[in-house]
Structure formats: structure tokens, C-alpha cells
Design a protein around this motif. Sequence first.
Motif, PDB file in Angstrom:
ATOM      1  N   MET A   1       0.679  -1.057   0.006  1.00  0.00           N
ATOM      2  CA  MET A   1      -0.011   0.020   0.186  1.00  0.00           C
ATOM      3  C   MET A   1       0.796   1.391   0.060  1.00  0.00           C
ATOM      4  N   ASP A   2       1.584   1.482   0.895  1.00  0.00           N
ATOM      5  CA  ASP A   2       2.625   2.424   1.281  1.00  0.00           C
ATOM      6  C   ASP A   2       4.183   2.141   1.273  1.00  0.00           C
ATOM      7  N   ALA A   3       4.782   2.966   0.344  1.00  0.00           N
ATOM      8  CA  ALA A   3       6.133   2.366   0.432  1.00  0.00           C
ATOM      9  C   ALA A   3       6.975   3.982   0.168  1.00  0.00           C
ATOM     10  N   TYR A   4       7.406   4.579   1.088  1.00  0.00           N
ATOM     11  CA  TYR A   4       8.019   6.024   0.655  1.00  0.00           C
ATOM     12  C   TYR A   4       9.053   6.303   1.822  1.00  0.00           C
ATOM     13  N   VAL A   5       9.959   7.221   1.335  1.00  0.00           N
ATOM     14  CA  VAL A   5      10.939   7.755   2.065  1.00  0.00           C
ATOM     15  C   VAL A   5      10.884   9.473   2.038  1.00  0.00           C
ATOM     16  N   LYS A   6      10.773  10.024   3.153  1.00  0.00           N
ATOM     17  CA  LYS A   6      10.440  11.652   3.229  1.00  0.00           C
ATOM     18  C   LYS A   6      11.853  12.260   3.875  1.00  0.00           C
ATOM     19  N   TYR A   7      12.334  13.324   3.232  1.00  0.00           N
ATOM     20  CA  TYR A   7      13.580  13.875   3.607  1.00  0.00           C
ATOM     21  C   TYR A   7      12.959  15.481   4.066  1.00  0.00           C
ATOM     22  N   SER A   8      13.278  15.709   5.411  1.00  0.00           N
ATOM     23  CA  SER A   8      12.491  17.035   5.970  1.00  0.00           C
ATOM     24  C   SER A   8      13.927  17.996   5.848  1.00  0.00           C
ATOM     25  N   VAL A   9      13.949  18.707   4.903  1.00  0.00           N
ATOM     26  CA  VAL A   9      15.091  19.795   4.830  1.00  0.00           C
ATOM     27  C   VAL A   9      15.163  20.711   5.819  1.00  0.00           C
ATOM     28  N   CYS A  10      13.859  21.278   6.311  1.00  0.00           N
ATOM     29  CA  CYS A  10      13.483  22.364   7.146  1.00  0.00           C
ATOM     30  C   CYS A  10      12.018  22.190   7.544  1.00  0.00           C
ATOM     31  N   PRO A  11      11.355  23.063   8.388  1.00  0.00           N
ATOM     32  CA  PRO A  11      10.023  22.831   8.705  1.00  0.00           C
ATOM     33  C   PRO A  11       9.258  23.175   7.446  1.00  0.00           C
ATOM     34  N   GLN A  12       9.868  24.038   6.486  1.00  0.00           N
ATOM     35  CA  GLN A  12       9.137  24.701   5.640  1.00  0.00           C
ATOM     36  C   GLN A  12       9.299  23.796   4.179  1.00  0.00           C
ATOM     37  N   PHE A  13      10.182  22.895   4.212  1.00  0.00           N
ATOM     38  CA  PHE A  13      10.293  22.111   3.069  1.00  0.00           C
ATOM     39  C   PHE A  13      10.778  20.925   3.335  1.00  0.00           C
ATOM     40  N   ALA A  14      10.159  19.793   2.663  1.00  0.00           N
ATOM     41  CA  ALA A  14      10.434  18.276   2.824  1.00  0.00           C
ATOM     42  C   ALA A  14       9.933  17.829   1.462  1.00  0.00           C
ATOM     43  N   VAL A  15      10.740  16.884   1.185  1.00  0.00           N
ATOM     44  CA  VAL A  15      10.470  16.100  -0.077  1.00  0.00           C
ATOM     45  C   VAL A  15      10.180  14.426   0.146  1.00  0.00           C
ATOM     46  N   GLN A  16       8.967  14.051  -0.394  1.00  0.00           N
ATOM     47  CA  GLN A  16       8.867  12.527  -0.255  1.00  0.00           C
ATOM     48  C   GLN A  16       8.367  11.761  -1.584  1.00  0.00           C
ATOM     49  N   ALA A  17       9.110  10.752  -1.550  1.00  0.00           N
ATOM     50  CA  ALA A  17       9.147  10.086  -2.853  1.00  0.00           C
ATOM     51  C   ALA A  17       8.733   8.333  -2.658  1.00  0.00           C
ATOM     52  N   GLY A  18       7.975   7.940  -3.581  1.00  0.00           N
ATOM     53  CA  GLY A  18       7.710   6.444  -3.495  1.00  0.00           C
ATOM     54  C   GLY A  18       5.871   6.423  -3.993  1.00  0.00           C
ATOM     55  N   GLN A  19       5.407   5.603  -3.030  1.00  0.00           N
ATOM     56  CA  GLN A  19       3.864   5.427  -3.292  1.00  0.00           C
ATOM     57  C   GLN A  19       3.388   5.517  -2.020  1.00  0.00           C
ATOM     58  N   PHE A  20       2.341   6.516  -2.116  1.00  0.00           N
ATOM     59  CA  PHE A  20       1.563   6.932  -1.003  1.00  0.00           C
ATOM     60  C   PHE A  20       0.094   7.736  -1.159  1.00  0.00           C
ATOM     61  N   LYS A  21      -0.548   8.366  -0.391  1.00  0.00           N
ATOM     62  CA  LYS A  21      -1.614   8.879  -0.526  1.00  0.00           C
ATOM     63  C   LYS A  21      -1.613  10.201  -1.362  1.00  0.00           C
ATOM     64  N   LEU A  22      -2.640  10.408  -2.090  1.00  0.00           N
ATOM     65  CA  LEU A  22      -2.802  11.609  -2.840  1.00  0.00           C
ATOM     66  C   LEU A  22      -3.282  12.828  -1.790  1.00  0.00           C
ATOM     67  N   PRO A  23      -2.518  13.850  -2.005  1.00  0.00           N
ATOM     68  CA  PRO A  23      -2.940  15.102  -1.169  1.00  0.00           C
ATOM     69  C   PRO A  23      -3.997  15.925  -1.671  1.00  0.00           C
TER      70      PRO A  23
END
Length: 262
Positions: free
Chosen positions: A28-50
Motif C-alpha cells: 500500500m505505502d512505501a516511501y521515504v521522506k527527507y525534511s530539509v527544514c520545517p518549510q520544505f520536505a520531499v517525499q518519494a515512493g507510493q503514498f496517498k494523494l494530497p
Amino acid sequence: VRLSVDGNICRKVTYKVQGDLLTSPMLMDAYVKYSVCPQFAVQAGQFKLPFTMETAMNPVDLEISDYGESVKGLAGYNSDVCGIGKSGRDIGIMFSGDFFHLDDKDFSLLNYSIGIFNGGGMHLTANAMAKDIVGRVKFHPWLKNLTLTGSGYFGKYHGVMRYSFGAEYNDNDLVIRSEYIEGKTESSHCFVSRGYYAVAGYRFRFGKEGRQQSLMPLLRYERFTGNIESEFSSKSYFTFGVDYWPIKNVNLKVDYSLIQNK
């Protein structure tokens, strides 16, 4: 039956893997999220649509035992009107963050999430030139318990153009939430769908501290029209339910729905 594992790879990198074991093992879900700072994070993989307010909620935390028909029909779930079911998930990359943090109240006024997705659904890739763009914005107007939200879904792969807006008040006892969703689909022929829902409930707490129990009666009304040009595609749903927590980490739900066809 679902099993989920999530955690931190390091201070700024988190991950989640979730599998569904109901009929056959499915990722169902398989992702990695990198939080650069509180204002910006990038997430890649398979996950829910926003897209939509309820999609972001875990079904465990949802007051009723399932999402509303408007959400399931227009947010990429198995009964989506475009004919492609994908449990509200897709493969892609998403950017998110918070702005205007209020230190004295410990919350941010603005939250955003926007991503580019394949459009083919879970486990599938799509035409390289036909990506979906999906985004959601949440605004807390100086009240942590009050949320105003809007979202958009622009999909070349299925020819969809959708939007939603809604509001919620949730102080962990009183819950009031409502949302309007509308969209155009051009996958086989062009048609417009729309729906809305409103849910309200109040949690009554009883028992001694440390062994406290709670009970939440709730009501939900919703109306969904799959094709506004067809007089037989509208349905209304009246739902009454009760959530019961015998202990903090166990929740039992029961609900009854009266469905009225056009």
C-alpha cells in the motif's frame, strides 16, 4: 488486515512501509521522506494523494468505519468515477511544509502539500508525458483546533480536473467537519461529478484517570452525484454511528446508513 512499519533512518529522514493482507499481499505505502527544514520536505515512493481533507486521515482515526462516497468517488479510491481504483494512492514525488509557526501555541498557520504522480495508480507506471498534479493547502486561522482546507487534482492521464474545499473543528472531544468536492472526468466521455458531506460527533469521557473510557455518538449526511446530467446518479446517505474506546488504544465502531437513491 494491514501491517505497517515506520520510523526514522536518521534525524531528517523518515520512512513508511504498509502492506494489505486481506486477499493477497499487496504493497500500500512505501516511501521515504527527507525534511530539509520545517518549510520544505520531499517525499518519494507510493503514498496517498494530497487531495481532500479525509484522505489524509488514517481509517483508524476516521469517525465512521469508511470514507464518504464523495471521497471514494473523486479522490482515487477503488470506486473512483474515472474507472481506475488505486486506494487513494499513486507513485510519485511530493513537496510539503509548514509556514508561520506560532511558538507560544505550538502550531503553524499554513501547511502545504503538492506532488507529481504517475496517474496509473498503485504499482503501475503511466505515459511519461501524462502526469497528475495534486495539491492541498491547510490554514489554521490562529486557532489550532480549526482547519480550513482546499485542494486540487489535475490529471492528464484520466482527463480529470477536480477541486475541493472544506472546514473542520476538532478539540479531541467535539468534531465537526464538512467538505465539498467537484470534478470533471474525460476518460471515456466528459461528465461532471459533485458531492458533499457533513459529520459531527462528541466524545463523552468516563472512568478513572489512567483507565478512562470514552464514547462518541455521531451523525453524517452526504450526497454524491456521479454524473450531474443523469437524474439517476444521485444518492443521499444518512449515517448514525457510535465509537467506543474501552481502553486508550482499542477502538470499536458501529454505524448504520440509510441510502436513498434518486
